[in-house]
Design a protein around this motif. Structure first.
Motif, short mmCIF file in Angstrom:
data_model
loop_
_atom_site.label_atom_id
_atom_site.label_comp_id
_atom_site.label_asym_id
_atom_site.label_seq_id
_atom_site.Cartn_x
_atom_site.Cartn_y
_atom_site.Cartn_z
N PRO A 175 18.92 38.00 25.99
CA PRO A 175 17.88 38.72 25.25
C PRO A 175 17.64 40.10 25.85
CG PRO A 175 17.21 36.46 25.62
CD PRO A 175 18.45 36.67 26.43
N ALA A 176 17.46 41.09 24.99
CA ALA A 176 17.26 42.47 25.46
C ALA A 176 16.02 42.59 26.34
CB ALA A 176 17.18 43.42 24.27
N ASP A 177 14.96 41.87 25.99
CA ASP A 177 13.73 41.95 26.79
C ASP A 177 13.94 41.40 28.19
OD1 ASP A 177 12.44 43.07 24.66
OD2 ASP A 177 11.59 41.16 23.95
N ALA A 178 14.83 40.42 28.34
CA ALA A 178 15.05 39.83 29.65
C ALA A 178 15.96 40.70 30.51
CB ALA A 178 15.67 38.44 29.50
N LEU A 179 16.84 41.49 29.90
CA LEU A 179 17.79 42.30 30.67
C LEU A 179 17.35 43.75 30.83
CD1 LEU A 179 21.18 41.06 29.15
CD2 LEU A 179 20.24 40.52 31.40
N ARG A 180 16.38 44.18 30.04
CA ARG A 180 16.00 45.59 30.07
C ARG A 180 15.45 46.01 31.44
NH1 ARG A 180 13.56 45.63 25.72
NH2 ARG A 180 15.20 46.56 24.42
N ALA A 231 21.50 41.80 24.20
CA ALA A 231 22.10 42.99 24.80
C ALA A 231 23.17 42.56 25.79
CB ALA A 231 21.05 43.83 25.49
N LEU A 232 24.12 43.46 25.96
CA LEU A 232 25.17 43.28 26.96
C LEU A 232 24.92 44.31 28.05
CD1 LEU A 232 27.89 41.94 27.80
CD2 LEU A 232 29.04 43.81 26.58
N TYR A 233 24.76 43.82 29.27
CA TYR A 233 24.43 44.70 30.40
C TYR A 233 25.48 44.56 31.49
CZ TYR A 233 22.34 45.87 34.92
OH TYR A 233 22.12 46.36 36.18
N GLY A 234 25.90 45.71 32.03
CA GLY A 234 26.83 45.72 33.15
C GLY A 234 26.49 46.85 34.09
N ILE A 235 26.81 46.66 35.34
CA ILE A 235 26.47 47.68 36.33
C ILE A 235 27.35 48.91 36.18
CG2 ILE A 235 26.42 48.18 38.81
CD1 ILE A 235 25.62 45.29 39.26
N ARG A 236 28.64 48.71 35.95
CA ARG A 236 29.52 49.89 35.92
C ARG A 236 30.85 49.54 35.28
NH1 ARG A 236 28.87 50.89 40.78
NH2 ARG A 236 27.19 52.41 40.49
N LEU A 237 31.35 50.44 34.41
CA LEU A 237 32.73 50.45 33.93
C LEU A 237 33.35 51.73 34.44
CD1 LEU A 237 32.36 49.26 30.21
CD2 LEU A 237 32.92 47.89 32.22
N LYS A 238 34.43 51.63 35.20
CA LYS A 238 34.95 52.78 35.93
C LYS A 238 36.35 53.12 35.39
CE LYS A 238 35.74 54.24 40.72
NZ LYS A 238 37.20 54.16 40.81
#
Length: 670
Positions: free
Chosen positions: A216-221, A141-148
């Motif tokens: 990994p999605a499980d690590a970032l979820r 998975a790709l995780y980010g706090i915010r795209l503004k």
């Protein structure tokens, strides 16, 4: 030390040690009494701490070494575009202009410095290279706090379009929802090597991109869920709780319409709920009624807070009240989603928010001056306004890229602050009300105890007075009875003796009658506890020696009788004299050798029956003649106790019956 001083200190030491011992003795009992409550408190606090620790660990992104990649290096460029356009399904970054600028994430772009003048829109491209080992067989998975940005968002991974958002324009909750792009295994045969982000926006909009995490999605979820809950879920819960308490206050106001504070509390909760919907409602920001509602709810909220403060400090502040009504009306009319209204552009929105910020500062400043010394509750409201203004300023800083995109929009928690402080206000009022009720109850209990003491003393005095009255009445009755009975008999005997008309045996008989009459008066004073048999037994004890001397046999055939609740000393004396008169007549006139005394019970009374075997008499003639005074006395005494007497006489003897009621006033026909 003087003896008096030494004695004083010794007494006080003993008293202090005794008090300390009493307190120490009570402490274990108090602890044991509160032990279940303390155990429940410790369990609840431990549960909350454990839950917080679990969420913190889940959100901290703890993973095995080398599994997650933190992407902080990127390059960017801006390209002019005539308007919003659909992103292509695939993209080769080499086909873009090679005007890349190296940068570090998070990236903040200020429109005044970077936006060229003239074009309708801009596209900001952000490219990230990915280096590192990747397990392509696992779900990443790709995780980010915010795209503004205020336009469409597209994300390409290895040249393929993997994510699209805001196709109809910026969403109300887009700034509060973290980025999450799931990469299922098999989507690509190669690891992620390049990520390209396409952000369309207006030239005046401040674009921002936070750093990204790939792994990994499980690590970032955990990171994603905690961030989403704290930025969207928790504010939604606080809004719902605030509104629920406000609805409760509304129902309280419906029962207590003379207290407008409850209605204002409901008004605050309803407006605050509407003003914070944009933190978690997924609707596009456009010229629609939802945007108008969100924009103007803050003005209405400030107006409601002003009137709540005015209710607390009691000052009219007419000029400020008129301004707090006029400003929301002007902003509401100016921002209506109609063709003739002002455009919903960032400069216009900034102007509206500036006016609302000025309103908040004015309400807080004036309300603080008016309530700081006069109302403790008003001070709480002013503190809530001040905290909410600070939180709102942090949101303004994030909106304008003064703070980086990885910060928190704290304005979402203004409802929580308001709810907490107003809830504290309601809590204080509730506790104070309970204290007042307890004090009133304590005062009432004290007054009740005093009144009980007074009533007891009054009752005691009344009992003493009643006792004295009873003794006086009984004394008067005995004196009257002795005067009418024993006294008149003795006077007649004295006159007869003085005149020589009575023989010695007659004088002796008369004195015996006087003695019997005196004994009857004494016996009537004995407590018989409503028991007629006990009263008759007393009479038998008195008369039996006299009957033995006259050679008359007494047959005692009595049975159990119900209690006569009305049997007092006066009534007992009348009954004794009736029975005594009957037995005396038998002994004097009938020459009987046997007297039988019996009792019986009926439905509404009891009977005393006296029979003899002597010579009979004419009952009617005796009652008619003046010589029948004894029979008339018996009738009179029976009527005094609501009873009846009857005689049946013949050659074989006489039967006398005395009927007495179970309850006074209920005569029955025999």
């Amino acid at each position: 030390m003087k003896p008096g001083i030494r004695g004083f200190w010794t007494a006080n030491s003993v008293r202090t040690s005794t008090l300390r011992s009493a307190v120490i003795d009570r402490a274990p009992r108090r602890f044991l009494k509160n032990l279940p409550a303390l155990a429940a408190l410790v369990f609840s606090v431990t549960l909350l701490v454990a839950l917080g620790a679990f969420l913190s660990l889940a959100g901290s992104g703890i993973q095995r070494s080398g599994e997650c990649l933190h992407l902080t290096k990127a390059s960017w460029q801006e390209v002019e575009t005539p308007g919003y356009s659909a992103p292509p399904a695939s993209l080769d970054s080499h086909s873009l202009p090679q005007a890349w600028h190296a940068t570090a994430l998070p990236l903040t772009m200020h429109p005044l410095a970077t936006a060229p003048a003239g074009p309708a829109n801009l596209i900001t491209w952000v490219r990230l290279g990915v280096d590192g080992p990747q397990a392509i067989t696992a779900s990443w998975a790709l995780y980010g706090i915010r795209l503004k940005t205020d336009g469409p968002i597209a994300i390409y991974i290895n040249g393929k379009l993997m994510y699209r958002a805001q196709q109809r324009g910026q969403q109300w909750n887009s700034l509060f929802t973290p980025l999450w792009v799931g990469l299922e295994p098999g989507v690509s045969d190669t690891p992620v090597r390049e990520i390209v982000i396409r952000l369309e926006h207006s030239p005046a909009y401040p674009v921002a991109v936070s750093s990204l995490w790939l792994g990994p999605a499980d690590a970032l979820r955990g990171r994603y869920q905690v961030r989403q809950w704290l930025q969207e879920g928790l504010p939604a819960m606080l809004n719902a709780a605030f509104l629920a308490v406000g609805v409760f206050a509304l129902f309280v106001w419906l029962k207590r319409c003379h207290e407008p504070g409850y209605l204002l509390f409901f008004n605050l909760s309803a407006i605050a709920f509407a003003a914070h919907l944009h933190y978690y409602v997924d609707l596009p920001i456009a010229h629609d009624w939802f945007g108008w509602l969100v924009l103007n709810s803050l003005c209405w909220l400030l107006t409601a807070v002003h009137f709540l403060l005015r209710l607390l400090h009691g000052r009219p502040l007419r000029w400020l009240s008129r301004g707090m009504i006029a400003a929301p009306l002007l902003i509401g009319v100016a921002s209506l989603p109609l063709p003739w209204a002002l455009p919903n552009s960032p400069p216009m929105l900034a102007a509206f928010y500036a006016v609302e910020l000025l309103m908040a500062m004015t309400v807080g400043f004036v309300g603080g001056i008016c309530t700081w010394r006069s109302s403790r509750e008003g001070r709480l409201v002013v503190v809530a306004i001040a905290i909410s203004v600070l939180l709102g300023m942090s949101d303004w800083a994030l909106h304008n890229n003064v703070i980086g995109p990885e910060g928190w929009f704290l304005g979402a928690y203004t409802n929580g602050v308001t709810f907490t402080l107003l809830g504290l206000l309601m809590y204080r009022r509730y506790v104070n009300a309970i204290d007042e009720v307890e004090q009133v109850n304590a005062g009432l209990a004290q007054r009740l105890r005093l009144r009980e003491v007074e009533l007891e003393e009054s009752h005691q005095r009344l009992r003493e007075i009643e006792q004295r009255q009873l003794l006086s009445d009984e004394r008067q009755r005995l004196m009257q009875d002795m005067h009418d009975g024993l006294g008149s008999t003795l006077i007649s005997a004295i006159r007869s003796v003085e005149q020589g008309r009575m023989r010695d045996i007659e004088v002796s008989q008369l004195l015996k009658d006087c003695m019997d009459d005196l004994k009857l008066a004494i016996d009537s004073m004995e407590p018989v506890e409503a028991d007629l048999l006990l009263l008759l037994a007393t009479l038998r004890f008195r008369l039996e020696p006299r009957m033995e001397s006259a050679n008359v046999a007494l047959m005692w055939n009595v049975q159990e009788l119900p209690a006569l609740s009305w049997l007092d000393p006066s009534s007992a004396l009348n009954i004794l004299r009736i029975v005594q008169e009957c037995i005396a007549n038998v002994l004097r006139h009938t020459r009987a050798t046997v007297i039988r005394v019996a009792t019986s019970a009926a439905a509404d009374g009891v009977q005393v029956i006296i029979e003899d075997n002597g010579q009979g008499f004419d009952v009617a003639a005796t009652l008619w003649r003046a010589g029948g005074r004894g029979l008339h006395n018996q009738q009179r005494r029976a009527q005094a106790v609501d009873g009846r007497v009857a005689w049946v006489s013949g050659e074989t003897g006489t039967r006398f019956t005395l009927w007495l009621p179970l309850q006074r006033g209920n005569l029955a026909v025999m």
